[in-house]
Design an enzyme around this catalytic site. Structure first.
Site, mmCIF file in Angstrom:
data_model
loop_
_atom_site.group_PDB
_atom_site.id
_atom_site.type_symbol
_atom_site.label_atom_id
_atom_site.label_comp_id
_atom_site.label_asym_id
_atom_site.label_seq_id
_atom_site.Cartn_x
_atom_site.Cartn_y
_atom_site.Cartn_z
ATOM 1 N N LYS A 203 0.684 -1.154 -0.063
ATOM 2 C CA LYS A 203 -0.040 0.041 -0.068
ATOM 3 C C LYS A 203 0.871 1.388 -0.070
ATOM 4 O O LYS A 203 1.647 1.431 0.894
ATOM 5 C CB LYS A 203 -0.718 -0.019 1.353
ATOM 6 C CG LYS A 203 -1.759 1.057 1.242
ATOM 7 C CD LYS A 203 -2.783 1.051 2.414
ATOM 8 C CE LYS A 203 -3.694 2.442 2.711
ATOM 9 N NZ LYS A 203 -4.389 2.054 3.959
ATOM 10 N N LYS A 256 -2.338 -1.424 -3.679
ATOM 11 C CA LYS A 256 -3.271 -0.370 -3.415
ATOM 12 C C LYS A 256 -2.382 0.998 -3.830
ATOM 13 O O LYS A 256 -1.455 0.988 -2.914
ATOM 14 C CB LYS A 256 -3.977 -0.334 -2.198
ATOM 15 C CG LYS A 256 -4.649 0.778 -1.818
ATOM 16 C CD LYS A 256 -5.532 0.538 -0.392
ATOM 17 C CE LYS A 256 -5.923 1.997 -0.071
ATOM 18 N NZ LYS A 256 -6.431 2.025 1.248
#
Ligand code: PBG
Length: 333
Positions: A203, A256
């Site tokens: 992420k 992400k």
């Protein structure tokens, strides 16, 4: 690869007509690929999120009703984020572990009503802390960096509360070192050996989370998240995060954002054999809407193309705010 002489090689033959194109298409979207994010809170009525057309903050009962309605249309996976009133926010985000927190109330209702859906609980404190960071601050660190190990203990408590409420999957998104292991131990010790962990393993500290912070009311009072989320200028660091999370027992992993990280999704897919999820985040969703509102792109074709690209890169599961529209659009192409 030798396809012979150019004059006999006519790739356009297979592009003639929808039947033929459909027959040879090898990347397909299916409703089971989608996980739909929902924002749940204590507000009296549904409150639209201005930067995310079609997305609203939902009271508990509306969220449960929406999940039931969408499940009848084939969309069965939901990830829940909590919207927390200021009076329940504190330095550590302790309310995340309360059975009264809206996420936990939705989970319990889904379970007691026996809805045929799969629930993922986002597990992070930024929607619950008064400063908006993803864990308890380290008082000795003047950059306002989160105290990793104090936050791990709190994550364990919140994970157990979510599992108790009925979460099928917990999804830690705070990027604390050791979070998957800490959560796994806490779940196991509390008897939740079957609760799965979808780790937000890879992420990045991204500029594309802006609208989410309106939706989840989890913006930071100061600083940013670069002290704990990944630096997108490092092209190989995903290996370090992925290895750590798999070693600690992640059942599934996530990349992400999605659309600006297709190269990373592709490499993560090749590097491991657990299911890979990708999060098409709020800013990516908002950009497509903004352009479509001006008539600069067609929303349906741009959303389908982007979502197929994420799947083609290697994502098995796609977290997307387009999910309710995509389940209709995938048959209309
Ligand atoms: C919580 C969290 C964020 C998102 C998902 N979980 C915000 C952040 O890290 O700042 C963003 C999702 C989106 O933008 O759609 N840590």
């Amino acid at each position: 690869m030798n396809y012979g002489d150019y004059p006999t090689h006519r790739p356009r033959r297979l592009r003639r007509g929808k039947r033929l194109r459909d027959a040879v298409a090898d990347v397909r979207l299916h409703p089971d690929n989608f996980v739909y994010p929902l924002f749940v809170g204590q507000m009296r009525r549904t409150k639209p999120v201005s930067s995310m057309p079609g997305v609203s903050q939902l009271p508990v009962s509306d969220a449960v009703r929406l999940m039931r309605d969408l499940s009848k249309r084939g969309l069965r996976q939901f990830i829940l984020f909590g919207v927390t009133p200021a009076k329940f926010k504190d330095d550590s985000g302790a309310w995340a572990a309360s059975p009264d927190a809206p996420v936990n109330r939705v989970l319990s209702e889904v379970r007691s009503k026996g809805l045929d859906v799969l629930t993922y609980a986002d597990l992070c404190f930024c929607e619950y802390t008064d400063h908006g960071h993803c864990g308890t601050l380290d008082p000795h660190d003047h950059e306002g960096v989160v105290d990793n190990d104090v936050t791990l203990e709190a994550l364990g408590r919140a994970a157990v509360a979510q599992a108790q409420a009925g979460a099928d999957v917990v999804a830690p998104s705070g990027m604390m070192d050791g979070q998957v292991g800490a959560i796994r131990s806490a779940l196991d010790a509390a008897g939740f050996k079957q609760t799965a962990i979808l780790a937000y393993s890879v992420k990045y500290a991204s500029g594309f989370y802006g609208p989410f912070r309106e939706a989840g009311e989890g913006g930071m009072k100061f600083g940013d998240r670069r002290g704990y989320q990944m630096d997108y200028r490092r092209s190989r660091e995903w290996r370090v995060e992925l290895a750590a999370d798999l070693a600690q027992g992640a059942d599934m992993v996530m990349v992400k954002p999605a659309a600006t990280y297709l190269d990373v999704i592709h490499q993560v897919r090749q590097a491991c054999d657990v299911p890979v999820a990708a999060y098409h985040v709020s800013g990516e969703y908002a950009m497509l809407h903004a352009a479509a509102q001006r008539g600069w792109v067609d929303l349906k074709s741009a959303a389908l193309e982007t979502t197929i690209a994420i799947k083609r890169a290697g994502a098995d599961l796609i977290l997307t705010y387009f999910a309710p529209r995509l389940i209709d659009w995938i048959d209309e192409r």
